[in-house]
Design a protein around this motif. Sequence first.
Motif, short mmCIF file in Angstrom:
data_model
loop_
_atom_site.label_atom_id
_atom_site.label_comp_id
_atom_site.label_asym_id
_atom_site.label_seq_id
_atom_site.Cartn_x
_atom_site.Cartn_y
_atom_site.Cartn_z
N VAL A 1 28.30 5.75 -3.38
CA VAL A 1 27.14 6.19 -4.15
C VAL A 1 27.34 7.63 -4.60
CG1 VAL A 1 25.48 4.64 -3.01
CG2 VAL A 1 25.91 6.89 -2.04
N THR A 2 26.66 7.99 -5.66
CA THR A 2 26.74 9.37 -6.14
C THR A 2 25.98 10.30 -5.20
OG1 THR A 2 26.82 8.54 -8.41
CG2 THR A 2 26.29 10.87 -8.13
N TYR A 3 24.82 9.83 -4.71
CA TYR A 3 23.99 10.64 -3.83
C TYR A 3 23.72 9.89 -2.54
CZ TYR A 3 23.10 12.79 -8.35
OH TYR A 3 23.25 13.37 -9.56
N THR A 4 23.96 10.55 -1.42
CA THR A 4 23.58 9.98 -0.13
C THR A 4 22.08 10.20 0.03
OG1 THR A 4 25.74 10.41 0.85
CG2 THR A 4 23.89 10.15 2.37
N ILE A 5 21.37 9.14 0.37
CA ILE A 5 19.91 9.20 0.50
C ILE A 5 19.54 9.11 1.97
CG2 ILE A 5 17.73 8.09 -0.13
CD1 ILE A 5 19.09 9.08 -2.60
N THR A 6 18.59 9.95 2.37
CA THR A 6 18.05 9.91 3.73
C THR A 6 16.68 9.25 3.65
OG1 THR A 6 19.20 11.96 4.25
CG2 THR A 6 17.43 11.29 5.73
N LEU A 7 16.50 8.14 4.35
CA LEU A 7 15.24 7.41 4.33
C LEU A 7 14.45 7.70 5.60
CD1 LEU A 7 16.67 3.98 3.15
CD2 LEU A 7 15.63 5.74 1.74
N ASP A 8 13.20 8.10 5.44
CA ASP A 8 12.32 8.37 6.57
C ASP A 8 11.10 7.44 6.48
OD1 ASP A 8 10.74 9.31 8.60
OD2 ASP A 8 10.56 11.36 7.83
N PRO A 9 11.11 6.32 7.22
CA PRO A 9 10.00 5.38 7.16
C PRO A 9 8.65 5.96 7.58
CG PRO A 9 11.90 4.38 8.21
CD PRO A 9 12.20 5.84 8.06
N GLY A 10 8.64 7.06 8.28
CA GLY A 10 7.39 7.67 8.72
C GLY A 10 6.52 8.18 7.59
N VAL A 11 7.09 8.44 6.43
CA VAL A 11 6.30 8.99 5.32
C VAL A 11 5.94 7.93 4.28
CG1 VAL A 11 7.25 11.30 5.60
CG2 VAL A 11 8.34 9.71 4.02
N TRP A 12 6.45 6.72 4.42
CA TRP A 12 6.20 5.68 3.42
C TRP A 12 4.76 5.21 3.38
CZ3 TRP A 12 11.12 2.44 4.85
CH2 TRP A 12 12.24 3.11 4.36
N ILE A 13 3.99 5.47 4.42
CA ILE A 13 2.59 5.05 4.45
C ILE A 13 1.81 5.74 3.33
CG2 ILE A 13 1.76 6.80 6.08
CD1 ILE A 13 0.77 3.09 6.08
N PHE A 14 2.29 6.89 2.87
CA PHE A 14 1.63 7.64 1.80
C PHE A 14 2.15 7.26 0.42
CE2 PHE A 14 1.80 10.44 5.57
CZ PHE A 14 0.44 10.46 5.86
N ASP A 15 3.14 6.38 0.35
CA ASP A 15 3.76 6.01 -0.91
C ASP A 15 2.97 4.91 -1.60
OD1 ASP A 15 5.61 5.02 -2.91
OD2 ASP A 15 7.20 6.02 -1.78
N ASP A 16 2.71 5.08 -2.88
CA ASP A 16 1.94 4.10 -3.65
C ASP A 16 2.72 2.81 -3.90
OD1 ASP A 16 -0.24 5.76 -3.82
OD2 ASP A 16 0.35 6.63 -5.75
N ARG A 17 4.01 2.81 -3.66
CA ARG A 17 4.81 1.60 -3.86
C ARG A 17 4.72 0.63 -2.68
NH1 ARG A 17 10.24 4.84 -5.09
NH2 ARG A 17 9.39 5.84 -3.24
N ARG A 18 4.03 1.02 -1.62
CA ARG A 18 3.96 0.16 -0.44
C ARG A 18 3.29 -1.17 -0.79
NH1 ARG A 18 -0.25 3.84 0.60
NH2 ARG A 18 -2.24 2.77 0.81
N VAL A 19 3.71 -2.21 -0.08
CA VAL A 19 3.15 -3.55 -0.28
C VAL A 19 2.63 -4.07 1.06
CG1 VAL A 19 4.62 -4.10 -2.26
CG2 VAL A 19 5.42 -4.64 0.03
N ASP A 20 1.62 -4.89 1.00
CA ASP A 20 1.03 -5.49 2.19
C ASP A 20 1.87 -6.71 2.56
OD1 ASP A 20 -0.48 -6.66 4.16
OD2 ASP A 20 -2.38 -6.50 3.07
N LEU A 21 2.57 -6.63 3.68
CA LEU A 21 3.47 -7.71 4.09
C LEU A 21 2.75 -8.96 4.57
CD1 LEU A 21 6.36 -5.76 5.84
CD2 LEU A 21 6.35 -6.82 3.59
N THR A 22 1.46 -8.86 4.89
CA THR A 22 0.74 -10.06 5.33
C THR A 22 0.51 -11.01 4.16
OG1 THR A 22 -1.38 -8.91 5.03
CG2 THR A 22 -0.41 -8.91 7.26
N THR A 23 0.51 -10.50 2.93
CA THR A 23 0.28 -11.36 1.77
C THR A 23 1.43 -11.34 0.77
OG1 THR A 23 -0.85 -9.55 0.62
CG2 THR A 23 -2.21 -11.05 1.92
N TYR A 24 2.36 -10.42 0.89
CA TYR A 24 3.41 -10.24 -0.12
C TYR A 24 4.24 -11.50 -0.35
CZ TYR A 24 7.36 -8.28 -2.65
OH TYR A 24 8.33 -8.04 -3.59
#
Length: 165
Positions: free
Chosen positions: A11-34
């Motif tokens: 990859v061109t850029y190494t990405i660091t993923l922190d799941p702890g902050v995804w709760i604030f992300d508008d792209r989140r989906v509800d897995l109970t219905t997704y």
Amino acid sequence: MENIILLNGKVTYTITLDPGVWIFDDRRVDLTTYFDSETERKDELEEYTKSISKHWDREIMEGAIFPPTLKTEKKFEKEKVLTGTFGIPFKPFLKNAEPDSSAKSLVIVTESEEIHLPLSEAEELILGFSENGKPLLKDGPAYVYFGDGSNKDQPIKKVKTFRVE
């Protein structure tokens, strides 16, 4: 550092993923219905244009009226975040890492195994980060679900790294 997941490799850029902050992300989906509902491929510009047109029409007909339920909607959303089971699409992270043109697959590295997927399938992955309002501390930091939901009962757990090859 144990709650951080790296996206690296060809990859061109190494990405660091922190799941702890995804709760604030508008792209989140509800897995109970997704996975139960039909997911439609939407043209984002078309959807935006339709929603703005609808809003504009309403303001012309009714005037700028704020709905009386705004406070209850905010309260409901806050409750949902505190008790929900959420995931986030993997595609934006993969796209931002900019895989090399020679890259063909994604390797999901867990504590016990390596799972190889073609990049086209990797774009459809959903990363689960919350279950019943709690972070995935025991088997986490994230669960990996296939886009078609075929492993929704047995997601890939204990993910350490995503490696593009």
